[in-house]
Design an enzyme around this catalytic site. Sequence first.
Site, PDB file in Angstrom:
ATOM      1  N   PRO A 114       2.183   8.848  -2.400  1.00 38.21           N
ATOM      2  CA  PRO A 114       2.157  10.030  -1.530  1.00 38.21           C
ATOM      3  C   PRO A 114       1.228   9.810  -0.347  1.00 38.21           C
ATOM      4  CG  PRO A 114       0.878  10.422  -3.524  1.00 38.21           C
ATOM      5  CD  PRO A 114       1.581   9.112  -3.710  1.00 38.21           C
ATOM      6  N   GLY A 115       1.488  10.547   0.729  1.00 34.40           N
ATOM      7  CA  GLY A 115       0.644  10.432   1.911  1.00 34.40           C
ATOM      8  C   GLY A 115       1.427   9.922   3.102  1.00 34.40           C
ATOM      9  N   ASP A 123     -12.718  -1.351  -4.188  1.00 34.96           N
ATOM     10  CA  ASP A 123     -12.508  -2.763  -4.506  1.00 34.96           C
ATOM     11  C   ASP A 123     -11.012  -3.020  -4.670  1.00 34.96           C
ATOM     12  OD1 ASP A 123     -13.157  -5.393  -5.048  1.00 34.96           O
ATOM     13  OD2 ASP A 123     -13.644  -5.036  -7.153  1.00 34.96           O
TER      14      ASP A 123
END
EC number: 2.7.11.5
Length: 577
Positions: A319-320, A374
Amino acid sequence: MVQSAPASEIAALILRGFDDYREQFREITDGARARFEQAQWQEAQRASAQRINLYEEKVAETVAGLRAGLADSELLDVERWPIIKSAYIAQIDLRLDDELAETWFNSIFCGLFSHDNISDGTMFVHTTRPSLRAHARAPYTRTYRPGGDLRQALEKIFDDYRFDVPYDDRERDLERIDALLHSNLPDWVCKDPDLAIELIGSVFYRNKGAYLVGRLFTPDEQWPLVFPLLHREGHGIQFDTVITDEAEVSIIFSFTRSYFMVDVPVPAELVAFLKRLLPGKHLAELYTSIGFYKQGKSEFYRALINHLATTDDRFVMAPGVRGMVMSVFTLPGFNTVFKIIKDRFNPSKSVDHATVIQKYQLVKNHDRVGRLADTQQFADFRFPVSKFEPECLAELLEVAPSTVVMEGDVVLIRHCWTERRMTPLNIYLENASEAQTREALNDYGLAIKQLAAANIFPGDMLLKNFGVTRHGRVVFYDYDEICYLTEVNFRYIPEPRFPEDEMSSEPWYSVGPNDVFPEEFPRFLFVDLNQRRLFAKLHGNLYDAKYWQGLQEQIREGKVIDVFPYRRQETPEQLLK
């Protein structure tokens, strides 16, 4: 000179390379105490990067030695490798770091063969260790039993973990830690005659801090226990606080932090102990947090293939807002995103594929100050087509055909990064309450400031490029424009020459490739006017070029920021002083 060698000899050569790696890893790690005592903060940063790079350097060295000393007909005959693997298993059975030795073997195999030769017969896709491991416990913890006298137990801890540098004020710290434990824990705990304190014998070092890690426990309950220690130059060692909250301890071991330097005689035992303290942490994250990031990668991969084999989960696009450089997909039930580089970038992006890879390596080596996620890099992932939603697979094949390839009923992903999944900040704010919005925007500003003080400029600071963790921390995760702060030229916008200049769609002043104008941030970062006004109140100094120039000056003077992975009152500006 090439020569004939039995499988056991090839296995021994591989193990010899591993021993060399482990010896140098320990050597770098063992220097952490002296660096802490001598306040060698820049040297600590260099040692951290050196230790990260050590693994690949030693793998390359071992592979080169094998190629130079053995005939290709023996070394590169994949049919021999099950025999070599069996010989290797026999040689590592009595080791205390045997799971790391398995991962090393895998790295050597992958350095010699293409990934389509990977199988559990030729390398350790699945570990052989759990059923074979000897169960003799190493004496790596110290136990204290207060018997109702907590102060006396603390005094013993202060004595047992003392440094060559004296304490700044031992009595003050003892009183404060005693009081904090009494206030942080339920009333009955410190009085319980069966209360015990168990601390790992080795000290954990990272950046400018040292940490004693362990637990408090009674017959019925336990609490994680962390004592952060600081070296106040010119004053001495200070017990800074005490942490007994699991969520706060989890943040100390977060995927956004640099790796600890800690002496680890038996890695599996230490990780098992940490897992008991932090049951929500995956083994991969715990191994990575203590510097064994390749073992973390192995544990991650095993968890991934197990998840795919035991669930109906299928890959979907994350999503996004779609990225201009990277395409991102995920498994809904697996808390990770997979990032691949697109074949073609948006014209507004000036980077190329090689530059993107360099940026991700920069993040790997740099102090992430709790604000950079990371990543793990993988090559030649193979997944069944059935594990992809059709729309996801179609998009990946469209935007990255050189990276995502169909091989019959298998999808080959030539190169990708994995990263912890977070909620994009822009999506988080869409559903946030007023209080949550204020907290998130404040942490967004702190993230930018802490990265800047650590000599990192995110480049593209749009809200969509930051994520919110399960603990509510704001973290940057889009690295294609990241750079060192000292490489940026922060400028004020020149005064317009004529009234018409302000109406022009083009700037009336020259703009260099590294020029940044902080005055433009409000318009670029916030479409929502309420968010724009709130952020100006919280972190308005980010809009001033002088603020950034001041940070650059202090970084060039060699100052190293204090960024604490636990709650403190200081602001990022104060920490640089």
